[in-house]
Design an enzyme around this catalytic site. Structure first.
Site, mmCIF file in Angstrom:
data_model
loop_
_atom_site.group_PDB
_atom_site.id
_atom_site.type_symbol
_atom_site.label_atom_id
_atom_site.label_comp_id
_atom_site.label_asym_id
_atom_site.label_seq_id
_atom_site.Cartn_x
_atom_site.Cartn_y
_atom_site.Cartn_z
ATOM 1 N N ASP A 146 0.835 -1.195 0.000
ATOM 2 C CA ASP A 146 0.000 0.000 0.000
ATOM 3 C C ASP A 146 0.875 1.252 0.000
ATOM 4 O O ASP A 146 0.566 2.241 0.656
ATOM 5 C CB ASP A 146 -0.914 -0.014 1.228
ATOM 6 C CG ASP A 146 -2.027 1.027 1.148
ATOM 7 O OD1 ASP A 146 -2.347 1.462 0.028
ATOM 8 O OD2 ASP A 146 -2.562 1.403 2.208
ATOM 9 N N CYS A 206 -23.337 -5.653 2.424
ATOM 10 C CA CYS A 206 -22.365 -4.561 2.530
ATOM 11 C C CYS A 206 -22.896 -3.276 1.915
ATOM 12 O O CYS A 206 -22.653 -2.178 2.425
ATOM 13 C CB CYS A 206 -21.041 -4.976 1.893
ATOM 14 S SG CYS A 206 -21.136 -5.414 0.139
ATOM 15 N N CYS A 210 -23.894 0.275 4.456
ATOM 16 C CA CYS A 210 -22.980 1.414 4.379
ATOM 17 C C CYS A 210 -23.647 2.690 4.895
ATOM 18 O O CYS A 210 -24.647 3.142 4.335
ATOM 19 C CB CYS A 210 -22.493 1.621 2.944
ATOM 20 S SG CYS A 210 -21.323 2.995 2.786
ATOM 21 N N CYS A 253 -13.831 2.686 9.067
ATOM 22 C CA CYS A 253 -15.174 2.120 9.225
ATOM 23 C C CYS A 253 -15.110 0.651 8.832
ATOM 24 O O CYS A 253 -14.561 0.305 7.789
ATOM 25 C CB CYS A 253 -16.170 2.864 8.342
ATOM 26 S SG CYS A 253 -17.857 2.199 8.391
ATOM 27 N N CYS A 256 -18.978 -2.605 6.502
ATOM 28 C CA CYS A 256 -19.171 -3.533 5.381
ATOM 29 C C CYS A 256 -18.466 -4.865 5.634
ATOM 30 O O CYS A 256 -18.790 -5.876 4.994
ATOM 31 C CB CYS A 256 -18.715 -2.912 4.065
ATOM 32 S SG CYS A 256 -16.957 -2.520 3.969
ATOM 33 N N CYS A 260 -20.553 -8.705 6.685
ATOM 34 C CA CYS A 260 -20.304 -9.694 5.629
ATOM 35 C C CYS A 260 -20.326 -11.119 6.194
ATOM 36 O O CYS A 260 -19.572 -11.442 7.111
ATOM 37 C CB CYS A 260 -18.955 -9.431 4.958
ATOM 38 S SG CYS A 260 -18.523 -10.654 3.689
#
Length: 371
Positions: A146, A206, A210, A253, A256, A260
């Site tokens: 990342d 999901c 949200c 957050c 989602c 799941c």
């Protein structure tokens, strides 16, 4: 001397074994061709869905062309590392949901409660690269976590590590989505793994959960509405119409993910680096809001949270304290804490503190509930 085909197959098997020894739950290999993703990336950028994340557009299509980023790249080694703290309870998803209903609780994404994953994965990927060199000799490579214009999730998906869920995160049948991904771009023509199929079916949990409706449809995310973007990536003021939707989420957050069904299989970390620090899984908004800059920097040393800085930390918590007015309207302790920050030297902090105070002073506490 170039390795023979049998030697390459043996090396690929060894890389997986070394990866497991270094704490990676899965290691897979693919080629760097992401040409099928270029049109989608360009359309997403053209729509402005990346918001203030200018780095997403800075390198153009190089993000979808790893061989241009690192010339000579023939393969991408993708590695997965699970991050749920080792002592996480079986009902962790229910517990996370319960904290969202507590107006005094400070909700920090699970992944950010321990050590900075960038540092952990990068160091272990480098160790994996070192083992490859010891076994196969000098080779060209670069390690990423990342940290560069690389489309990590499409590469991991192509390698068979999982499939992209409707929330755009990678899902794995044995591990859900609670894991980090890193990769090594190499110039060795290793055998590649096969892509797997998707298993979301008709589920839309999901999308439905949200809080800000950032998931526009299966695989379509408008980052500008995502709470992770608003609390982490956004450097300026959080749009007023979005503030009530943040609830008590102050860094990221997980909604989602907690909703799941595949995350009932979420795996615990095998290393202690991601264990919770500073009681970030149980802290109150008022306790975290009381940290001055020195304490913030000291406590967040080695944490991914530190990169947003104390100013945005206070910005986010001020919004959450304002949202507490929904069920704790006019709470004396909250109002006093906000009043104490009214003269903060940062205009950004002052703006969000005033907004929060206005919510506690508004008749009935209904200010700004809807957009």
């Amino acid at each position: 001397m170039p390795l023979s085909t049998p030697d390459l197959a043996d090396l690929a098997r060894a890389i997986r074994e070394w990866g497991a020894q270094l704490g990676f739950a899965d290691v897979r290999i693919t080629d760097p061709d992401l040409s099928l993703h270029e049109a989608g990336l360009q359309a997403w950028l053209d729509a402005g869905s990346h918001g203030e994340m200018d780095y997403m557009a800075a390198h153009g299509m190089k993000r979808a062309r790893p061989a241009e980023l690192v010339p000579g790249t023939l393969r991408v080694i993708s590695a997965r590392m699970d991050y749920l703290p080792q002592g996480t309870a079986a009902d962790w998803r229910e517990r996370e949901a319960a904290r969202l209903r507590d107006p005094h609780a400070a909700v920090v994404s699970v992944y950010a409660r321990g050590r900075d994953y960038h540092k952990v994965l990068r160091a272990r990927l480098q160790q994996l690269a070192d083992r490859i060199r010891e076994h196969a000799g000098e080779f060209g490579y670069r390690v990423f976590t990342d940290s560069a214009p690389v489309m990590e999730l499409p590469l991991a998906e192509k390698s068979g590590m999982g499939w992209r869920g409707k929330h755009t995160l990678l899902l794995n049948r044995e591990a859900g989505s609670t894991f980090f991904i890193g990769e090594i771009l190499v110039d060795i023509p290793l055998p590649v793994d096969e892509k797997t199929s998707g298993h979301c079916g008709q589920c839309s949990a999901c999308i439905d959960v949200c809080p800000t409706q950032a998931i526009l449809g299966p695989g379509r995310l408008d980052a500008r509405r995502c709470i992770s973007y608003l609390t982490i990536e956004l450097k300026s003021a959080i749009p007023e119409e979005m503030r009530p939707l943040l609830g008590n989420r102050i860094y990221g957050c997980d909604d989602c993910q907690t909703v799941c069904p595949w995350n009932k299989f979420a795996q615990r970390a095998v290393i202690p680096d991601f264990d919770e620090r500073n009681e970030l899984g149980s802290a109150s908004l008022l306790a975290l809001f009381a940290w001055d800059e020195e304490e913030f920097n000291r406590r967040m040393e080695g944490s991914p949270i530190r990169r947003i800085g104390h100013e945005r930390w206070l910005r986010n918590i001020a919004v959450a304290l304002g949202n507490a007015a929904e069920s704790a309207h006019g709470d004396a302790a909250i109002v006093a804490a906000l009043e104490a920050r009214r003269a903060h030297p940062s205009p950004l902090v002052r703006e969000h503190v005033e907004w929060a105070l206005a919510r506690h002073r508004a008749d009935g506490g209904t200010y700004g509930r809807t957009i």
